[in-house]
Design an enzyme around this catalytic site. Structure first.
Site, short mmCIF file in Angstrom:
data_model
loop_
_atom_site.label_atom_id
_atom_site.label_comp_id
_atom_site.label_asym_id
_atom_site.label_seq_id
_atom_site.Cartn_x
_atom_site.Cartn_y
_atom_site.Cartn_z
N LYS A 115 21.39 103.79 28.29
CA LYS A 115 22.33 102.89 28.35
C LYS A 115 23.21 103.14 29.89
O LYS A 115 23.47 102.50 30.69
CB LYS A 115 23.36 102.42 27.35
CG LYS A 115 22.66 101.64 26.21
CD LYS A 115 23.85 100.77 25.63
CE LYS A 115 23.13 100.14 24.20
NZ LYS A 115 24.30 99.28 23.35
N LYS A 207 10.30 99.45 22.76
CA LYS A 207 10.71 98.64 21.78
C LYS A 207 11.41 97.18 22.33
O LYS A 207 11.60 96.83 23.19
CB LYS A 207 12.04 99.51 21.07
CG LYS A 207 13.65 99.16 20.98
CD LYS A 207 14.44 99.93 20.38
CE LYS A 207 15.71 99.84 21.43
NZ LYS A 207 16.77 100.46 20.97
N LYS A 210 17.27 93.41 23.59
CA LYS A 210 17.73 92.06 24.05
C LYS A 210 18.05 92.11 25.43
O LYS A 210 17.96 91.18 26.34
CB LYS A 210 19.19 92.18 23.53
CG LYS A 210 19.37 91.90 22.25
CD LYS A 210 20.94 92.20 21.64
CE LYS A 210 21.13 91.86 20.02
NZ LYS A 210 22.48 92.46 19.79
P1 AMP Z 1 22.04 95.99 18.36
O1 AMP Z 1 21.59 94.52 18.59
O2 AMP Z 1 21.64 97.04 19.12
O3 AMP Z 1 23.41 95.82 17.72
O4 AMP Z 1 21.23 96.16 16.87
C1 AMP Z 1 21.44 95.42 15.45
C2 AMP Z 1 20.34 95.98 14.69
O5 AMP Z 1 18.96 95.90 14.91
C3 AMP Z 1 20.49 97.62 14.44
O6 AMP Z 1 20.47 97.76 13.01
C4 AMP Z 1 19.07 98.03 15.09
O7 AMP Z 1 18.85 99.42 14.89
C5 AMP Z 1 18.30 96.87 14.85
N1 AMP Z 1 17.22 96.77 15.97
C6 AMP Z 1 17.39 96.55 17.28
N2 AMP Z 1 16.36 96.56 17.84
C7 AMP Z 1 15.39 96.46 16.97
C8 AMP Z 1 13.80 96.96 17.04
N3 AMP Z 1 13.20 96.49 18.00
N4 AMP Z 1 13.08 96.95 15.91
C9 AMP Z 1 13.68 97.10 14.70
N5 AMP Z 1 15.32 97.19 14.73
C10 AMP Z 1 15.81 97.15 15.72
#
Ligand code: AMP
Ligand code: TRP
Length: 344
Positions: A115, A207, A210
């Protein structure tokens, strides 16, 4: 044997649109765990402000995550749904953990490196300290289980290290204050499943995130049926038919990803999906995947849109959840103060 009663905590940042990775990696597990566990599901708005946010967009994004939890089937009466900034103890315990965690530990965090990018000197201190706040989120409730995607594993390990060091450093005071077996549990990540790491639809080695500039790289929870269908059809594949077993997926990241998505959406396994589709062409499989994705995600997107119109309801859920969260967090924070020798 842990002396701590099982409790689940997880959080999602209110930044950008929720995508299939968030849904399958995290939210689907929340929906399942609420049946067996006491759960807290947080909208981690203090984590969001570690990078710049526009206030009106942030407000809307906080409500959107809460709406996504509810629309996906998380019951706000049975579980505690709240936003982090309404429970001041998160920031308070994070400060304590800033004094427990070591610079060297945080320097190893890969998410910070990703990041912060090349311009590390210009990253906020909050972005660097992000994992100590995350440890505080979990340990403020002495949570034992944390459902997350694979990318959060390192952060949960750090939370365990912080819990362990706190328990060690203050062992005498912890015992003197009447706590046996350490004060904090060592929280366990719940990561397993076919969609622990959902990949980018345009590049199976990245991966799903967003922040990718291409909308076609991800399926968003707010996408309508036509958009979902278009994105699946455009998803990158290879020229071979689908294999019949897991070994046949090695070196075929796009195939592995689409099969994993199908398995997770269908609450099935990679093996079972390969049994069904082994030998089939991608075109036939993709059509089935579209039907499944639309059937599962369509109603959630519709309910999210409905809930987003009712911000008074969402805000009342968050207020109620915050009050219930504070009732757990307050006494634990007081005990932490007693252990540290702070007067209250
Ligand atoms: P965040 O949007 O970074 O707050 O992520 C929220 C949740 O989604 C966390 O538990 C992440 O580990 C999960 N997550 C985010 N991107 C992925 C992905 N590509 N595959 C699986 N889990 C994800
Ligand atoms: N860091 C997590 C993410 O980016 C979000 C998060 C913050 C979290 N606090 C948490 C997840 C506590 C689980 C438990 O996805």
């Amino acid at each position: 044997m842990t002396p701590f009663p099982e409790r689940v905590f997880s959080g999602i940042q209110p930044t950008g649109n929720l995508h299939l990775g968030n849904y399958l990696g995290a939210i689907v597990k929340f929906v399942a765990l609420q049946k067996t566990h006491e759960c807290l599901f947080c909208v981690v708005d203090l984590h969001a402000i570690t990078v710049p946010q526009e206030p009106n967009e942030l407000r809307a994004a906080i409500r959107k995550i809460a709406a996504a939890y509810i629309a996906s089937g998380v019951d706000p009466v049975k579980n505690i749904i709240f936003n982090q900034s309404q429970v001041a103890e998160h920031a308070e315990l994070a400060w304590v953990f800033n004094c427990v965690a070591r610079m060297g530990w945080l320097n190893r965090m890969t998410q910070f490196k990703e990041k912060a990018g090349k311009d590390r000197e210009n990253a906020s201190i909050g972005l660097f300290a992000y994992p100590t706040l995350m440890a505080a989120d979990i340990l403020l409730y002495r949570a034992t289980h944390v459902p997350v995607g694979e990318d959060q594993k390192q952060h949960i390990e750090l939370a365990r290290d912080i819990a362990q060091k706190f328990n060690n450093d203050f062992a005498e005071s912890i015992a003197a204050n009447g706590h046996e077996g350490g004060f904090f549990p060592l929280p366990e990540p719940l990561i397993q499943g076919p969609a622990a790491r959902v990949m980018n639809l345009r590049d199976g080695l990245k991966k799903m995130s967003k922040s990718d500039p291409s909308e076609y790289s991800r399926i968003s929870l707010s996408d309508d049926s036509d958009t979902i269908a278009q994105k699946v059809r455009k998803a990158k594949t290879d020229p071979e038919p689908l294999p019949t077993d897991k070994d046949g997926l090695s070196g075929r990241p796009e195939a592995e990803n689409l099969i994993g998505i199908y398995a997770a959406l269908n609450d099935s396994t990679t093996e079972a999906v390969l049994q069904q589709f082994g030998g089939a062409q991608f075109s036939a499989f993709k059509q089935q995947l579209v039907d499944l994705a639309v059937a599962k995600l369509g109603p959630i997107g519709a309910e999210m849109r409905r809930l987003e119109q009712d911000s008074a309801y969402i805000d009342s859920v968050l207020r109620d959840g915050s009050q219930r969260a504070r009732a757990i967090a307050g006494p634990i924070m007081n005990q932490v103060k007693d252990i540290l020798g702070l007067i209250r």
